[in-house]
Scaffold this motif. Structure first.
Motif, short mmCIF file in Angstrom:
data_model
loop_
_atom_site.label_atom_id
_atom_site.label_comp_id
_atom_site.label_asym_id
_atom_site.label_seq_id
_atom_site.Cartn_x
_atom_site.Cartn_y
_atom_site.Cartn_z
N GLY A 195 22.19 51.50 16.83
CA GLY A 195 23.57 51.29 17.25
C GLY A 195 24.18 50.07 16.60
N ARG A 196 25.47 50.14 16.32
CA ARG A 196 26.19 49.03 15.70
C ARG A 196 27.62 49.01 16.25
N ILE A 197 28.05 47.85 16.70
CA ILE A 197 29.42 47.64 17.16
C ILE A 197 30.01 46.52 16.33
N VAL A 198 31.21 46.72 15.79
CA VAL A 198 31.82 45.73 14.91
C VAL A 198 33.18 45.31 15.46
N ASN A 199 33.36 44.01 15.61
CA ASN A 199 34.64 43.41 15.98
C ASN A 199 35.16 42.67 14.75
N ASN A 200 36.18 43.22 14.10
CA ASN A 200 36.68 42.61 12.86
C ASN A 200 37.87 41.70 13.10
N THR A 201 38.13 41.34 14.38
CA THR A 201 39.27 40.50 14.71
C THR A 201 38.83 39.06 14.96
N ASP A 202 39.82 38.19 15.12
CA ASP A 202 39.54 36.77 15.39
C ASP A 202 39.45 36.48 16.88
N GLY A 322 20.05 73.68 36.37
CA GLY A 322 20.79 72.48 35.98
C GLY A 322 20.19 71.18 36.45
N ASP A 323 18.96 71.19 36.98
CA ASP A 323 18.39 69.97 37.56
C ASP A 323 17.97 68.98 36.47
N TYR A 324 18.46 67.77 36.59
CA TYR A 324 18.12 66.73 35.62
C TYR A 324 18.27 65.36 36.27
N ILE A 325 17.64 64.38 35.67
CA ILE A 325 17.87 62.99 36.01
C ILE A 325 18.44 62.31 34.77
N GLU A 326 18.96 61.11 34.94
CA GLU A 326 19.41 60.32 33.80
C GLU A 326 18.56 59.06 33.71
N ILE A 327 18.03 58.79 32.52
CA ILE A 327 17.40 57.51 32.25
C ILE A 327 18.25 56.84 31.18
N GLN A 328 18.63 55.60 31.43
CA GLN A 328 19.66 54.97 30.63
C GLN A 328 19.24 53.57 30.18
N SER A 329 19.89 53.11 29.12
CA SER A 329 19.68 51.74 28.66
C SER A 329 21.01 51.17 28.21
N GLY A 330 21.21 49.87 28.48
CA GLY A 330 22.48 49.27 28.16
C GLY A 330 22.35 47.83 27.69
N ILE A 331 23.44 47.30 27.17
CA ILE A 331 23.44 45.93 26.66
C ILE A 331 23.52 44.92 27.79
N ALA A 332 24.25 45.23 28.86
CA ALA A 332 24.33 44.35 30.03
C ALA A 332 23.28 44.78 31.06
N PRO A 333 22.93 43.90 32.00
CA PRO A 333 21.93 44.27 33.01
C PRO A 333 22.32 45.44 33.90
N THR A 334 23.63 45.58 34.23
CA THR A 334 24.09 46.67 35.07
C THR A 334 25.32 47.32 34.46
N GLN A 335 25.71 48.47 34.99
CA GLN A 335 26.89 49.17 34.49
C GLN A 335 28.18 48.66 35.10
N ASN A 336 28.12 47.70 35.96
CA ASN A 336 29.33 47.07 36.49
C ASN A 336 29.70 45.83 35.69
N GLN A 337 29.21 45.75 34.47
CA GLN A 337 29.45 44.57 33.64
C GLN A 337 29.85 44.97 32.23
N ARG A 338 30.61 44.10 31.60
CA ARG A 338 30.84 44.16 30.16
C ARG A 338 30.05 43.04 29.49
N PHE A 339 30.10 43.01 28.18
CA PHE A 339 29.48 41.93 27.43
C PHE A 339 30.47 41.43 26.37
N GLU A 340 30.22 40.25 25.84
CA GLU A 340 31.13 39.64 24.88
C GLU A 340 30.83 40.09 23.46
N LEU A 341 31.90 40.46 22.74
CA LEU A 341 31.85 40.65 21.30
C LEU A 341 32.51 39.43 20.67
N GLN A 342 31.74 38.66 19.95
CA GLN A 342 32.29 37.46 19.35
C GLN A 342 33.23 37.81 18.19
#
Length: 666
Positions: A195-202, A322-342
């Motif tokens: 994965g790659r996220i790019v912030n090209n702004t100041d 249709g039975d399934y579970i979700e296993i997930q991974s994220g950049i922040a510890p929980t899904q109620n959070q965002r993270f900073e893009l410098q």
């Protein structure tokens, strides 16, 4: 050795019609998502509280909702792009946000992710339409990706290690790019995802990322991840609560089939040397994932064993399939959070997926922590850290290389953003795509609206400060047109200033009355009569989309104007009468007038777009049963008599969209 190949393929399966995106801009108060403040998160660390947000508070503009789908389930063919090497078969659907639809281990003869037997959208995402199965790439705004049902860019890159399949797009809210590079080495049964996220702004941006994996659910399955404790997302209070894991006061929550109600559990072990998550069945076999250190969060979700959760899984697929579970991974510890893009920065990570087999006695040890620790060495052997680091370095370098071959076009908005700002969004990503020129292309290039643009109501919108500044500059250059006033009014309303937006809509209508201008003015007035007049005039203009009829019906229902609703619905064309909201409005009129035969016919339908937790359908069912009982008794029934009638005639599954008792497990 079988070398990896990337080919175009397809899959035959029943498919419901998706429909196109709505041309009505939808504002935050029109969104059906949860809108509750998150209570103080006592007991959480600073990292777990950083950049928290409240679901439902954010606008989804400039994105457009998908709410015109059905449940037709006609035989269909889903185009796919497939990587295959004789060990694994990996198929993705660029037209559905690049969703990974299949991860099939050919040696095991086993689908490692839940491969949905149908394509069936349902109203579960911020942009309404969402479907279950596979692996979805959720960013850069909270919730299911706004590209869930939108086509994204896809293409291949030839490298000295073999082909890489790339998926990418430009997010219009965060105004940054995301990409996923899929790498399946020759003769290997492990899939690497970079994965790659790019912030090209100041500017510093707040962003979001969770990779959401649907894994087939089986009886006795256990989810294992390093965890000193867990954080549970508790509904309906939108609370994040810390618990021991497993919680000794309840049950071993690592077994999904012990959860009656839907649950979201975040595993927390901040000092772990290596994080992973695995969903292993009763025999100790299943799907496992680990990643580089940028992915700090791990979570599992399950709809639960209760009637409501089972109904949703069946509704999204087929009964008992249709039975399934979700296993997930994220950049922040929980899904109620965002993270900073410098500013002017990039975020990179690499995940790896594959089948894992562990001694079932160890997997199902009564002590969860022993089971988790026993799984760690299996993860290390299956996905050696040194190999992951090597592939990560390789894919990080590849991530900036251009495509060798494009396989799918995405949105024109990345190209527009580059034209407006005068600089590329991200090295290696090409956003050029053929498309009809519209007012936004003119704004990005000449700064003036053409006569052709001033003759048509736009179907797309932009509301960010960058585009608002371009609109204001154009207005000063060209002088204000009805289109300037309308588009600035939409952005102003999205920003929460109703009075200023109302003034702009008034000016737009004075310069040129349009159906959208009248609809916008109806949204900001506090006078229901004035809103009625504007809405009906917008509809009478003849060029409004059918979705406007549904919005008018919803307004009349909200204000209890059922007589006006009856008159309005009676004059609608067949194309509008098929809309579910219009259909439900007619059902409300039938219920109020006691036309029980019509009400029963209108409820004999499998609704596609009703939101989770919505209670209108079962209220109408109760009204029908009350009316039938009153006919039989020739008097109004008592509460006890009605309760007995409802026991004999319970709400049918196709009308029951509530997730009952979801708040009982604490």
């Amino acid at each position: 050795m079988t070398k990896t190949k990337i080919t175009r393929t397809s899959r035959q399966l029943p498919m419901s019609n998706l429909g196109g995106p709505s041309t009505l801009p939808r504002f935050r108060w029109q969104q059906p998502t949860l809108d509750k403040n998150t209570p103080p998160n006592r007991g959480l660390t600073d990292e777990e509280n950083a950049h928290g947000f409240n679901w439902g508070k954010d606008s989804i503009l400039p994105y457009r909702v998908y709410d015109d789908y059905d449940r037709s389930q006609e035989p269909g063919e889903m185009p796919l792009v497939t990587l295959e090497n004789g060990r694994l078969r990996v198929s993705v659907a660029p037209q559905y946000g690049g969703r990974l639809m299949e991860l099939h281990d050919l040696k095991l003869g086993r689908d490692l992710v839940f491969c949905n037997p149908v394509f069936q959208p349902a109203n579960l995402a911020a942009l309404n339409a969402w479907f279950s199965g596979g692996i979805e790439w959720n960013g850069l705004i909270p919730g299911h990706t706004p590209f869930t049902t939108a086509q994204v860019f896809a293409g291949s890159i030839e490298t000295d290690r073999g082909p890489v399949l790339r998926l990418y797009e430009f997010d219009r809210i965060v105004e940054a790019t995301w990409q996923i590079d899929l790498f399946l080495p020759d003769d290997d049964d492990r899939l690497y995802v970079h994965g790659r996220i790019v912030n090209n702004t100041d500017a510093v941006k707040l962003a979001y990322w969770w990779t959401n994996v649907a894994a087939p659910m089986s009886k006795g399955m256990r989810v294992l991840a390093p965890a000193d404790y867990s954080i549970e997302h508790v509904l309906p209070n939108n609370e994040l609560a810390r618990f021991p894991f497993p919680d000794p006061d309840r049950f071993d929550g690592s077994y999904p089939d012990k959860w009656r109600d839907s649950t979201s559990v975040f595993f927390r072990k901040p000092d772990a040397e290596r994080l992973f998550i695995a969903g292993l069945d009763a025999d100790g076999v299943g799907l496992a994932q680990t990643a580089t250190s940028a992915l700090k969060g791990r979570k599992f979700f399950y709809f639960g064993t209760g009637a409501g959760g089972q109904q949703w899984m069946d509704y999204l697929a087929k009964p008992d399939e249709g039975d399934y579970i979700e296993i997930q991974s994220g950049i922040a510890p929980t899904q109620n959070q965002r993270f900073e893009l410098q500013p002017n920065s990039e975020v990179h990570w690499t995940e790896v997926y594959g089948a894992l087999s562990v001694d079932p006695a160890k997997v199902h040890d009564a002590d969860y922590h022993k089971a988790s620790r026993a799984t760690g060495p299996a993860i290390d052997a299956r996905f050696p850290a040194a190999e992951l680091a090597d592939v990560d370095a390789f894919l990080t370098a590849v991530s900036r290389q251009p495509l060798t071959k494009r396989l799918s076009d995405g949105s024109a908005w990345g190209s527009r953003q580059e034209k407006l700002t005068g600089k590329p969004l991200a090295q290696g990503l090409d956003f050029a795509v053929p498309h009809p020129t519209d007012c936004w292309d003119e704004l990005a290039t000449t700064g003036r609206f053409s006569e052709a643009s001033l003759k048509r109501v736009p179907a797309d919108f932009a509301v960010s400060p960058l585009w608002v500044a371009a609109l204001e500059k154009s207005r000063d250059k060209q002088s204000e047109t009805w289109l300037h006033a309308l588009l600035l009014g939409i952005a102003t309303l999205d920003n929460g200033d109703r009075d200023a937006a109302r003034a702009l809509f008034e000016r737009s209508i004075a310069l040129k009355p349009t159906w959208l201008g009248r609809r916008q003015r109806a949204l900001v007035t506090s006078d229901p009569d004035a809103a009625d007049r504007d809405y009906l005039a917008a509809w009478a203009s003849g060029d409004a989309p059918p979705a406007l009829a549904a919005e008018i019906v919803s307004l009349l229902v909200k204000h209890g104007r059922l007589e006006r609703l009856r008159a309005f619905a009676s004059g609608l064309p067949a194309s509008a009468l098929t809309d579910e909201r219009v259909h439900l409005g007619r059902a409300m009129v039938a219920a109020s007038e006691g036309d029980l035969d019509l009400l029963e016919r209108l409820l004999d339908r499998h609704f596609a777009t009703v939101r989770e937790g919505e209670n209108l359908l079962d209220e109408l069912w109760v009204a029908l049963q009350r009316g039938r009982l009153q006919q039989a008794l020739k008097r109004a029934p008592s509460p006890a008599e009605l309760a007995e009638r409802l026991k004999q005639h319970p709400v049918p599954a196709h009308l029951n969209f509530r997730m009952r008792a979801v708040d009982e497990v604490k």
